[in-house]
Write a protein that holds these residues in place. Structure first.
Motif, PDB file in Angstrom:
ATOM      1  N   PHE A  95       0.840  -1.199   0.000  1.00 21.50           N
ATOM      2  CA  PHE A  95       0.000   0.000   0.000  1.00 21.50           C
ATOM      3  C   PHE A  95       0.866   1.236   0.000  1.00 21.50           C
ATOM      4  O   PHE A  95       1.766   1.385   0.834  1.00 21.50           O
ATOM      5  N   LEU A  96       0.583   2.141  -0.957  1.00 24.30           N
ATOM      6  CA  LEU A  96       1.253   3.444  -1.032  1.00 24.30           C
ATOM      7  C   LEU A  96       0.182   4.531  -0.982  1.00 24.30           C
ATOM      8  O   LEU A  96      -0.667   4.609  -1.877  1.00 24.30           O
ATOM      9  N   ILE A 116      -1.835  -5.970   4.933  1.00 23.30           N
ATOM     10  CA  ILE A 116      -0.753  -5.159   4.362  1.00 23.30           C
ATOM     11  C   ILE A 116       0.557  -5.936   4.391  1.00 23.30           C
ATOM     12  O   ILE A 116       0.927  -6.501   5.421  1.00 23.30           O
ATOM     13  N   ASP A 117       1.265  -5.928   3.267  1.00 30.87           N
ATOM     14  CA  ASP A 117       2.596  -6.517   3.215  1.00 30.87           C
ATOM     15  C   ASP A 117       3.622  -5.424   3.534  1.00 30.87           C
ATOM     16  O   ASP A 117       4.132  -5.341   4.635  1.00 30.87           O
ATOM     17  N   ARG A 118       3.868  -4.533   2.570  1.00 28.86           N
ATOM     18  CA  ARG A 118       4.754  -3.397   2.818  1.00 28.86           C
ATOM     19  C   ARG A 118       3.956  -2.112   2.678  1.00 28.86           C
ATOM     20  O   ARG A 118       3.068  -2.015   1.829  1.00 28.86           O
ATOM     21  N   ARG A 207       4.139  -3.439  10.205  1.00 30.74           N
ATOM     22  CA  ARG A 207       4.558  -3.821   8.860  1.00 30.74           C
ATOM     23  C   ARG A 207       5.806  -3.034   8.445  1.00 30.74           C
ATOM     24  O   ARG A 207       6.007  -1.907   8.904  1.00 30.74           O
ATOM     25  N   PRO A 208       6.643  -3.612   7.554  1.00 34.20           N
ATOM     26  CA  PRO A 208       7.779  -2.845   7.034  1.00 34.20           C
ATOM     27  C   PRO A 208       7.273  -1.545   6.393  1.00 34.20           C
ATOM     28  O   PRO A 208       6.376  -1.587   5.548  1.00 34.20           O
ATOM     29  N   THR A 209       7.822  -0.425   6.817  1.00 32.06           N
ATOM     30  CA  THR A 209       7.269   0.875   6.427  1.00 32.06           C
ATOM     31  C   THR A 209       8.352   1.801   5.881  1.00 32.06           C
ATOM     32  O   THR A 209       9.432   1.914   6.463  1.00 32.06           O
ATOM     33  N   ASN A 260      12.650   0.514  -4.889  1.00 35.13           N
ATOM     34  CA  ASN A 260      13.764   0.024  -4.062  1.00 35.13           C
ATOM     35  C   ASN A 260      13.245  -0.567  -2.762  1.00 35.13           C
ATOM     36  O   ASN A 260      13.733  -1.604  -2.293  1.00 35.13           O
ATOM     37  N   PHE A 261      12.246   0.097  -2.185  1.00 29.52           N
ATOM     38  CA  PHE A 261      11.688  -0.396  -0.925  1.00 29.52           C
ATOM     39  C   PHE A 261      10.844  -1.657  -1.143  1.00 29.52           C
ATOM     40  O   PHE A 261      10.982  -2.642  -0.422  1.00 29.52           O
ATOM     41  N   LEU A 262       9.970  -1.641  -2.118  1.00 30.62           N
ATOM     42  CA  LEU A 262       9.046  -2.756  -2.316  1.00 30.62           C
ATOM     43  C   LEU A 262       9.760  -4.004  -2.809  1.00 30.62           C
ATOM     44  O   LEU A 262       9.384  -5.129  -2.439  1.00 30.62           O
TER      45      LEU A 262
END
Length: 264
Positions: A95-96, A116-118, A207-209, A260-262
């Motif tokens: 989710f962005l 939510i994953d990332r 979640r990784p944020t 890069n993050f996802l």
């Protein structure tokens, strides 16, 4: 599927959405800034659909979605996303969210982490005030003849002055988006921001944020992004040389930060 499609929420509101990219790829949801439509992400779709099935939608009160009367809440805006995911059979997504979409992302991270994953929270805040400022904006909408003045105010808050002065073609669609927003829809969303204070609860996000902030953002200040990144355990922070819509000012750099993050 590149056409706009609709679902109806439990409280009878029709939400517009688009689904783009290959069905076998992981799903990435994009959530908009206030007074914009799902087209605010047009410049990112090509880069993002290389890796993801991209789901974007018009939040209630925006674009082709319904704009019911009365105050909305971030809780309701978050549940709209859950209902959209349920309708499409998506169990878990990246989710962005940018600005108001970032409020929705914070809510999802707190209340629906299993979906939510990332999580990417862009140019957003856990709290904006004072409430009286939003009350004044809501009151002004009731007497304004059209959305032209609101459009100029939003553009001045979203982009560098030089971009607006030069009539940069990237900014023009945003003027049209604001003008097409109904006063009722904008007022409902102003109330959602006015009534939200996530400053304490964002510490619950597990979640990784990634937090993206704009160094020159006058709406959701750089310090607000720094606050979120400090409060959410393990969050990363990317500070961009931008105002409020870095995805428009720096489309390539923004896509790089997101990917890069996802993909990392």
């Amino acid at each position: 599927m590149n056409d706009t499609t609709f679902i109806t929420t439990g409280d009878g509101v029709r939400l517009a959405y688009r689904l783009e990219g290959e069905a076998n790829k992981p799903v990435l949801v994009l959530s908009n800034s206030i007074a914009t439509t799902l087209h605010m992400w047009d410049g990112q779709i090509a880069a993002l659909t290389e890796h993801f099935r991209v789901l974007r939608y018009d939040g209630r009160g925006h674009g082709q979605s319904d704009a019911p009367a009365g105050a909305y809440s971030v809780d309701r805006l978050g549940r709209d996303v859950i209902e959209l995911l349920d309708a499409l059979g998506f169990e878990r997504v990246h989710f962005l969210g940018l600005s108001l979409g970032g409020y929705v992302g914070q809510w999802l991270g707190i209340h629906a982490p299993e979906r939510i994953d990332r999580l990417i929270l862009s140019n957003t805040s856990p709290h904006l005030g004072p409430a009286s400022e939003f009350d004044a904006r809501i009151a002004a909408l009731q007497t304004s003849p059209d959305m032209d003045a609101a459009a100029e105010t939003f553009l001045a808050n979203w982009f560098p002055a030089a971009m607006i002065k030069a009539k940069d073609p990237a900014t023009e669609p945003f003027r049209a988006m604001v003008r097409s927003t109904t006063p009722q829809g904008l007022a409902g969303n102003y109330a959602a921001v006015r009534d939200s204070d996530l400053r304490r609860t964002i510490a619950l996000i597990s979640r990784p944020t990634l937090v993206i902030a704009g160094k020159d953002d006058t709406v959701t200040l750089a310090s607000h992004g720094e606050y979120i990144a400090a409060a959410v355990p393990g969050a990363q922070l990317v500070m961009m040389e931008a105002v409020h819509l870095p995805n428009v000012e720096h489309p390539d750099g923004y896509a790089d930060a997101v990917l890069n993050f996802l993909l990392g």
